[in-house]
Design an enzyme around this catalytic site. Structure first.
Site, PDB file in Angstrom:
ATOM      1  N   THR A 168      20.727 -69.908  21.357  1.00 39.36           N
ATOM      2  CA  THR A 168      21.444 -68.871  20.615  1.00 39.36           C
ATOM      3  C   THR A 168      21.690 -69.274  19.167  1.00 39.36           C
ATOM      4  O   THR A 168      22.004 -68.425  18.345  1.00 39.36           O
ATOM      5  CB  THR A 168      22.774 -68.546  21.300  1.00 39.36           C
ATOM      6  OG1 THR A 168      23.529 -69.749  21.479  1.00 39.36           O
ATOM      7  CG2 THR A 168      22.545 -67.896  22.642  1.00 39.36           C
ATOM      8  N   SER A 268      22.931 -75.831   7.617  1.00 36.47           N
ATOM      9  CA  SER A 268      24.350 -75.746   7.283  1.00 36.47           C
ATOM     10  C   SER A 268      24.863 -77.079   6.746  1.00 36.47           C
ATOM     11  O   SER A 268      24.429 -77.549   5.714  1.00 36.47           O
ATOM     12  CB  SER A 268      25.151 -75.274   8.489  1.00 36.47           C
ATOM     13  OG  SER A 268      26.475 -74.943   8.132  1.00 36.47           O
ATOM     14  N   ASP A 424      25.479 -74.416   2.685  1.00 40.23           N
ATOM     15  CA  ASP A 424      24.863 -73.089   2.716  1.00 40.23           C
ATOM     16  C   ASP A 424      25.882 -71.981   2.491  1.00 40.23           C
ATOM     17  O   ASP A 424      25.572 -70.795   2.649  1.00 40.23           O
ATOM     18  CB  ASP A 424      24.097 -72.864   4.010  1.00 40.23           C
ATOM     19  CG  ASP A 424      24.991 -72.804   5.239  1.00 40.23           C
ATOM     20  OD1 ASP A 424      26.024 -73.500   5.250  1.00 40.23           O
ATOM     21  OD2 ASP A 424      24.668 -72.069   6.196  1.00 40.23           O
ATOM     22  N   LYS A 535      30.078 -65.666   9.694  1.00 42.67           N
ATOM     23  CA  LYS A 535      31.018 -66.310   8.771  1.00 42.67           C
ATOM     24  C   LYS A 535      30.472 -66.235   7.352  1.00 42.67           C
ATOM     25  O   LYS A 535      29.265 -66.317   7.135  1.00 42.67           O
ATOM     26  CB  LYS A 535      31.286 -67.748   9.205  1.00 42.67           C
ATOM     27  CG  LYS A 535      30.068 -68.600   9.462  1.00 42.67           C
ATOM     28  CD  LYS A 535      30.481 -69.938  10.048  1.00 42.67           C
ATOM     29  CE  LYS A 535      29.283 -70.767  10.465  1.00 42.67           C
ATOM     30  NZ  LYS A 535      28.596 -70.204  11.651  1.00 42.67           N
TER      31      LYS A 535
END
Length: 729
Positions: A168, A268, A424, A535
């Protein structure tokens, strides 16, 4: 044929009888044809072996491996255990029994096993894997050739044996050669599979197209272009961000353009040698089950690369550079969050900003300007994108010391506020100097609580009814948001960990007529409006500075605002941390001990006998001396409230004590205690970490008692549950 249950019983008795002077692990090899009817009994034996520190490796000899030489009655395919079917009866939706057929190997009771189809074949299997890899990925073959020349079979096995799994979170791994790593081959395979699945399942997928963006990490640009190549070969339109940018631009564009899906190349805040392949579906949210399973199956069907050629893809008539229109729309969409332009423009608030060597600086500057807020003072050494992150050990604002350079700059210029994005720019962090001169580093939960209170104020000013305002957080985040909802009357829900769950939950609530207020996770991720279903650290940054400016005009700071929330809703204190555990067997053993118990006489445990599964759940009934009041185990599918009001020994029938959340193959256990404590332990999906999230609430704002309880429970996690010292974690 081998009677595996009988063999296991006999071998465990031998191990038990054998004396062991040292606290060492022992190894048991079980070689059989793999067929066994009593899976439940085997699982109990495996757990018993783990408690005795016995590691079991199962080698399954396929029928073709044990057939007599020259045998003609064996078909390697139809007679293989890989294709053997298992038939069982299961209750259907109407309560009637139905026949269920599945591959036997999918019901195999062991987590670690090898199927050997040629009894002499281990060397040849490895050689064939090498041959295939050389033919498919000439780009990274030098690394593999070097390992082959040095005879490093262990590293070759690690890199080549098991393909990287699509989940996921998409893909995330170290960048190097091999099927288990992120490289050009695995990116092409993932893109071919994803494009095939999107074409198959999303209406008008080719015309709607795919959104592709990337950050500044090593190889990100190349991976993005290879992704575009695979989608073009499938016939898709490509909405492309050719330059580096923040992660939120992709989910925003997917939703704005009504694209079929989106891909963001980023890892990230992971270490510099990692990269990732993050997937968004047609609604603009991250994928959740069962989409990941369907995509993974399509990837398996499309592993062989169709094309490596990315030259000139930007000039393909089906590729459109969407940077300017999408970023203009992105900043415009946030304007409904601006509260008082005149106050923003007149504020004397100063603040230091760091993008943590990432992409965030120009986007944060533009968002702040669009709110009418003054520009930040930037940490010059960390302003420009640098994939090596030279001034920080880990490029994560949460990590200890990550904001030290920003604080030093703030001290030198007499500035009392520091804000940050991760590389990021999808996460946001902040620290504030208090009146005694110390720095308060806001936790992710504290920031989430601050955002929730401010969002409630903004919603009320926009005349949104409290009952129609929705906020969610992840199940490992603070329960303070739940208390706020109970007091104020807005809708609250918690979800499984990750924005794939929160964003989809908020979208579902929006479809039911709710106003999206906030979604947040304790790992400094915040979603503050519905234009980005993920987010968004850039928008969160501007909203936070706007609040700080308003408070500054009143002679207050953000710490004062937080204190007012504690006074109203009670004090919450947390201790979230992790233990590094790169050994998956050891990780499993820790959770098995928590779930099924050991012979330790000083810890009272439950005796929950599940008649339908045959196992006995022996959870601790106290943590740090505090009675356990709630247990939820999402690995085995168990949930019980008021634990301390039930007998410690119970029979649990089928259909009883089932959790609200879906069962997962990964480990995740939650305990609550009568002193207001809540503890969740889980494995990380992207790092070799045993993570735990611990919180204690004091409704009376008794901070000393809450801190004392938190410390006691934190020590209990290490000593009573994890056995960190003994396990050298």
């Amino acid at each position: 044929k081998t009677d595996v249950v009988q063999l296991m019983d006999a071998s465990l008795r031998l191990f038990e009888a054998a004396s062991s002077q040292a606290d060492l692990w022992r190894l048991q090899l079980v070689i059989s044809d793999g067929m066994c009817q009593d899976h439940a009994q085997l699982l109990r034996q495996v757990r018993a072996a783990m408690e005795q520190r016995i590691m079991i490796v199962f080698i399954v000899l396929d029928r073709s491996a044990i057939a007599a030489p020259g045998a003609t009655d064996i078909d390697p395919e139809t007679d293989s255990i890989m294709n053997t079917k298992r038939v069982s009866f299961v209750p259907g939706a109407d309560g009637k029994m139905e026949i269920k057929t599945e591959r036997y190997i999918d019901t195999f009771p062991f987590k670690y096993y090898v199927v050997l189809r040629d009894i002499h074949g281990l060397p040849s299997v490895l050689a064939e894997t090498l041959r295939q890899y050389f033919s498919l990925d000439p780009k990274t073959r030098a690394q593999i050739e070097g390992l082959l020349a040095s005879g490093d079979e262990e590293q070759l096995e690690l890199l080549l044996r098991t393909p990287i799994e699509f989940g996921t979170a998409g893909l995330r791994a170290r960048m190097e050669a091999g099927y288990s790593r992120l490289n050009q081959l695995t990116v092409i395979s993932a893109s071919q599979g994803l494009s095939a699945y999107a074409e198959r399942t999303v209406p008008h997928a080719l015309e709607r197209g795919v959104v592709i963006g990337h950050d500044h990490r090593h190889n990100s640009h190349a991976f993005a272009r290879l992704t575009a190549r695979a989608f073009l070969d499938r016939g898709f339109r490509v909405h492309f961000f050719p330059q580096i940018g923040p992660t939120p631009q992709v989910p925003f564009a997917v939703k704005q353009l009504k694209a079929a899906c989106g891909v963001m190349i980023t890892a990230s805040h992971n270490p510099k040698n990692d990269n990732g392949y993050k997937v968004y579906w047609e609604n603009g949210a991250q994928i959740k089950p069962p989409l990941d399973e369907g995509i993974a199956a399509c990837i398996e069907e499309h592993r062989e690369p169709r094309s490596w050629d990315v030259e000139g893809i930007e000039h393909d008539e089906r590729v459109e550079d969407v940077t300017v229109p999408m970023m203009d729309a992105y900043f415009a969409a946030a304007q409904n969050l601006v509260q008082d332009v005149e106050l923003n423009q007149s504020t004397l608030l100063q603040y230091v900003y760091t993008p943590m060597h990432g992409v965030g600086a120009p986007f944060a500057a533009r968002m702040l300007s669009s709110f009418g807020l003054p520009p930040f003072v930037v940490v010059p050494e960390q302003e420009q994108p640098d994939p090596d992150f030279p001034t920080v050990s880990f490029p994560n604002p949460e990590e200890k010391g990550a904001l030290d350079m920003a604080k030093t700059l703030a001290d030198a210029q007499n500035i009392g506020l520091v804000i940050a994005n991760d590389p990021d720019a999808d996460r946001f962090a902040a620290a504030e100097k208090q009146r005694d001169g110390s720095w308060l580093m806001f936790t992710g939960d504290q920031l989430g609580t601050i955002f929730a209170a401010y969002v409630l104020e903004m919603a009320r000013s926009a005349r949104v009814p409290d009952a129609k305002l929705a906020m969610v957080n992840s199940t490992v985040s603070s329960r303070m948001l739940e208390t706020m909802a109970r007091v104020e009357g807005f809708y609250y829900a918690d979800t499984l960990t990750g924005f794939k769950w929160m964003a989809n939950e908020l979208e579902a609530l929006q479809n039911q007529g709710y106003f999206i207020g906030l979604g947040y996770e304790e790992a400094i991720g915040y979603m503050i409006h519905d234009h980005v279903l993920d987010k968004d650290g850039v928008t969160a940054l501007a909203v936070f500075v706007q609040l700080a400016a308003r408070l500054h005009a009143k002679g207050q700071n953000v710490g004062d605002y937080l204190e007012s929330l504690y006074a109203k809703y009670g004090y919450y204190t947390s201790a979230n941390s992790y233990f590094l555990c790169p050994d998956p067997v050891k990780m499993d053993q820790i959770f098995l001990r928590i779930r099924y118990g050991t012979a330790e006489p000083d810890i009272e445990r439950s005796e929950y006998r599940r008649t339908h599964t045959g196992d006995v759940l022996r959870y601790p009934l106290t943590i740090g001396g505090f009675p356990v009041s709630y247990i939820r185990d999402l690995t085995v599918g168990f949930e019980m409230r008021d634990v301390d009001k039930h007998a410690a020994s119970l029979d649990i029938a089928e259909g009883e004590c089932l959790p609200q959340f879906p069962v997962s193959s990964s480990h995740m256990i939650t305990f609550e205690t009568r002193n207001g404590g809540r503890l969740t332990m889980r494995t990380s999906g992207t790092e070799p970490k045993f993570k735990y999230y611990l919180e204690v609430r004091s409704p009376t704002n008794d901070r000393a008692k809450a801190a004392q309880d938190l410390n006691a429970m934190s020590q209990a996690v290490a000593a009573e549950l994890v056995h960190a010292k003994e396990g050298r974690l």
